[in-house]
Design an enzyme around this catalytic site. Structure first.
Site, PDB file in Angstrom:
ATOM      1  N   LYS A 110       0.799  -1.223   0.000  1.00 56.08           N
ATOM      2  CA  LYS A 110       0.000   0.000   0.000  1.00 56.08           C
ATOM      3  C   LYS A 110       0.837   1.282   0.000  1.00 56.08           C
ATOM      4  O   LYS A 110       0.410   2.308  -0.502  1.00 56.08           O
ATOM      5  CB  LYS A 110      -0.955  -0.001   1.187  1.00 56.08           C
ATOM      6  CG  LYS A 110      -2.051  -1.051   1.016  1.00 56.08           C
ATOM      7  CD  LYS A 110      -3.332  -0.624   1.657  1.00 56.08           C
ATOM      8  CE  LYS A 110      -4.464  -1.554   1.275  1.00 56.08           C
ATOM      9  NZ  LYS A 110      -4.280  -2.908   1.856  1.00 56.08           N
ATOM     10  N   GLU A 132      -9.428   6.842   3.734  1.00 55.14           N
ATOM     11  CA  GLU A 132     -10.269   5.881   4.436  1.00 55.14           C
ATOM     12  C   GLU A 132      -9.395   4.681   4.770  1.00 55.14           C
ATOM     13  O   GLU A 132      -8.386   4.451   4.124  1.00 55.14           O
ATOM     14  CB  GLU A 132     -11.426   5.437   3.543  1.00 55.14           C
ATOM     15  CG  GLU A 132     -11.101   4.289   2.565  1.00 55.14           C
ATOM     16  CD  GLU A 132     -10.074   4.647   1.493  1.00 55.14           C
ATOM     17  OE1 GLU A 132      -9.873   5.852   1.233  1.00 55.14           O
ATOM     18  OE2 GLU A 132      -9.466   3.731   0.922  1.00 55.14           O
ATOM     19  N   SER A 399       1.487  -9.968  -0.855  1.00 54.30           N
ATOM     20  CA  SER A 399       1.176  -8.534  -0.790  1.00 54.30           C
ATOM     21  C   SER A 399       1.554  -7.887   0.534  1.00 54.30           C
ATOM     22  O   SER A 399       1.796  -6.686   0.591  1.00 54.30           O
ATOM     23  CB  SER A 399      -0.312  -8.310  -1.078  1.00 54.30           C
ATOM     24  OG  SER A 399      -1.116  -9.082  -0.208  1.00 54.30           O
TER      25      SER A 399
HETATM   26  C1  LIG Z   1      -5.146  -3.944   1.682  1.00 52.03           C
HETATM   27  C2  LIG Z   1      -4.450  -5.199   1.418  1.00 52.03           C
HETATM   28  C3  LIG Z   1      -4.854  -6.074   0.372  1.00 52.03           C
HETATM   29  C4  LIG Z   1      -6.072  -5.831  -0.470  1.00 52.03           C
HETATM   30  O1  LIG Z   1      -6.044  -4.684  -1.257  1.00 52.03           O
HETATM   31  P1  LIG Z   1      -5.796  -4.707  -2.826  1.00 52.03           P
HETATM   32  O2  LIG Z   1      -6.104  -3.331  -3.236  1.00 52.03           O
HETATM   33  O3  LIG Z   1      -6.748  -5.722  -3.403  1.00 52.03           O
HETATM   34  O4  LIG Z   1      -4.387  -5.094  -3.045  1.00 52.03           O
HETATM   35  C5  LIG Z   1      -4.114  -7.206   0.130  1.00 52.03           C
HETATM   36  N1  LIG Z   1      -3.040  -7.514   0.885  1.00 52.03           N
HETATM   37  C6  LIG Z   1      -2.628  -6.722   1.899  1.00 52.03           C
HETATM   38  C7  LIG Z   1      -1.435  -7.140   2.684  1.00 52.03           C
HETATM   39  C8  LIG Z   1      -3.320  -5.554   2.204  1.00 52.03           C
HETATM   40  O5  LIG Z   1      -2.892  -4.779   3.206  1.00 52.03           O
END
Ligand SMILES: *Cc1c(COP(=O)(O)O)cnc(C)c1O
Length: 417
Positions: A110, A132, A399
């Site tokens: 993010k 948000e 992610s």
């Molecule tokens: C917020 C988040 C997501 C989901 O958000 P996307 O916009 O779909 O990437 C996925 N993995 C992590 C670790 C997150 O913090």
């Protein structure tokens, strides 16, 4: 095996100027096919136009790209590694690689978008940022970017989410951000988005709204995608260097869809690369028990865009459930809808149970505790394997890291912390 392609290794840590696929969508109205667009109050249109105009200039502005690229390298820690998952590879008889967004500063992808947009806001002369947050990850990333760049920051968060994610609330406060609890509706993410939009309408002169995923009104889905494309550009250069081949499949979890579109996008024109998005299957098939928009939703207008939404027959947005707060959202980024319709990306579901198993599997085999969100991409590995040849190359986008989820997993497993 696809022939090794002579793809010019992209320089890591920069937003693409104009690669072919990025140029084709969205159209001038912000549409990805029939999806996307702009469904907002009249008062926001000038701000969105100003943002679009500024962004289109900065997209190819060398000084801006250098400033962002330097921050991504020296502050975020990019390029993130592409790690071979040695034990998983021998277990599944595939060559499995992990794209390590869990190693980014603040623990997830993010920050790539939050920093990009905060820099953009500075260029626009806006001194106040709002955002948000659901689980708090985007709130923390935005609070971090604002602390670094000297911007005033306010984050809207549902009070139910605040209760579940207290450590992140305090993190944001430590970073000098004001956290405002939202009491309306289900007191979760969609209510926080509504409140942030309301704030923006009344303070649009001096305020920029940093949306946390590839969704909302045009130009957000495009802009957030571009800021997250660095994941896929790096992964492409890294897999070509390590394997001399493009991967057979790439897997990523899909909440709003930003980490997925970020890693998929540079591969869209490489037709031989299977792209697999994973939605939250939750604890059941019924509406309200999951957050799988494509499996259980229908197209409709939601939070500024036309997209697939979990809604009932009257068009009321329904509640959602997922063990991972970051995937627990009723809508999905519009570009994913186009990629689904065109069958370029296949979307699977992963249940809470399988995601929890995914956490354990990656922790025990590779010594990496993934975020519960990312674990959804690991929990469907047995399905991904069926879609790839023996010894084929698979990239899983990790992610984020699981530190934030350890207490929740312990609670689910009945282990008192
Ligand atoms: C917020 C988040 C997501 C989901 O958000 P996307 O916009 O779909 O990437 C996925 N993995 C992590 C670790 C997150 O913090």
């Amino acid at each position: 095996m696809p022939a090794a392609k002579a793809v010019k290794a992209a320089k890591p840590a920069r937003v693409p100027a104009s690669p072919a696929a990025a140029e084709s969508w969205p159209d001038a109205a912000g549409r990805f096919g029939r999806y996307g667009g702009r469904y907002v109050p009249e008062t926001l249109v000038p701000a969105l136009d100003q943002l679009l105009e500024a962004y289109l200039k900065l997209r190819t502005d060398k000084a801006f790209q250098k400033e962002l690229g330097d921050l991504l390298r020296d502050y975020v820690g990019r390029p993130t590694p592409l790690t071979k998952a040695v034990t998983l590879s021998s277990r599944f008889q595939r060559r499995i690689w992990l794209k390590r967004e869990d190693l980014c500063h603040t623990g997830a992808h993010k920050i790539n978008n939050a920093l990009g947009q905060a820099l953009l806001a500075k260029r626009l002369g806006k001194k106040r940022i709002i955002a948000e947050t659901g689980a708090g990850q985007h709130g923390v990333a935005t609070a971090t970017a604002c602390a670094l760049l000297g911007l005033k920051c306010r984050v809207y968060m549902g009070t139910e989410d605040m209760r579940r994610q207290l450590p992140n609330v305090f993190r944001m406060k430590l970073l000098g951000t004001e956290v405002v609890g939202v009491q309306s509706g289900t007191k979760t993410l969609k209510d926080a988005v509504n409140e942030a939009l309301r704030d923006w309408v009344s303070n649009v002169e001096d305020t920029h709204y940093i949306i946390g995923s590839a969704l909302g009104p045009h130009p957000y889905p495009m802009m957030v995608r571009d800021f997250q494309r660095v994941i896929g550009e790096e992964a492409k250069a890294q897999v070509l260097k390590n394997e001399g081949h493009l991967p057979h499949a790439i897997v990523a979890c899909v909440g709003g869809g930003s980490n997925a579109i970020g890693i998929f996008h540079p591969f869209l024109d490489d037709k031989e690369v299977k792209l697999i998005g994973v939605e939250a299957g939750g604890r059941g098939e019924r509406l309200g028990e999951h957050a799988a928009r494509f499996a259980g939703g229908t197209p409709g207008v939601f939070q500024g865009m036309y997209t697939w939404v979990l809604q009932n027959d009257d068009g009321q947005v329904t509640g959602t459930h997922s063990v991972s707060a970051g995937l627990d959202y009723a809508g999905i980024g519009p570009e994913h809808c186009l990629l689904r319709d065109s069958k370029r990306v296949e979307y699977l579901r992963c249940s809470d149970q399988h995601a929890l198993r995914g956490v354990r599997m990656l922790a025990e085999t590779e010594g990496i505790i993934p975020a519960l969100e990312s674990a959804h991409a690991i929990g469907v590995l047995h399905e991904v394997v069926k879609r790839t040849p023996k010894d084929g190359i698979i990239i899983i986008n990790v992610s984020g890291r699981g530190d934030k989820d350890v207490a929740e997993i312990a609670r689910i497993e009945g282990f008192a912390l």
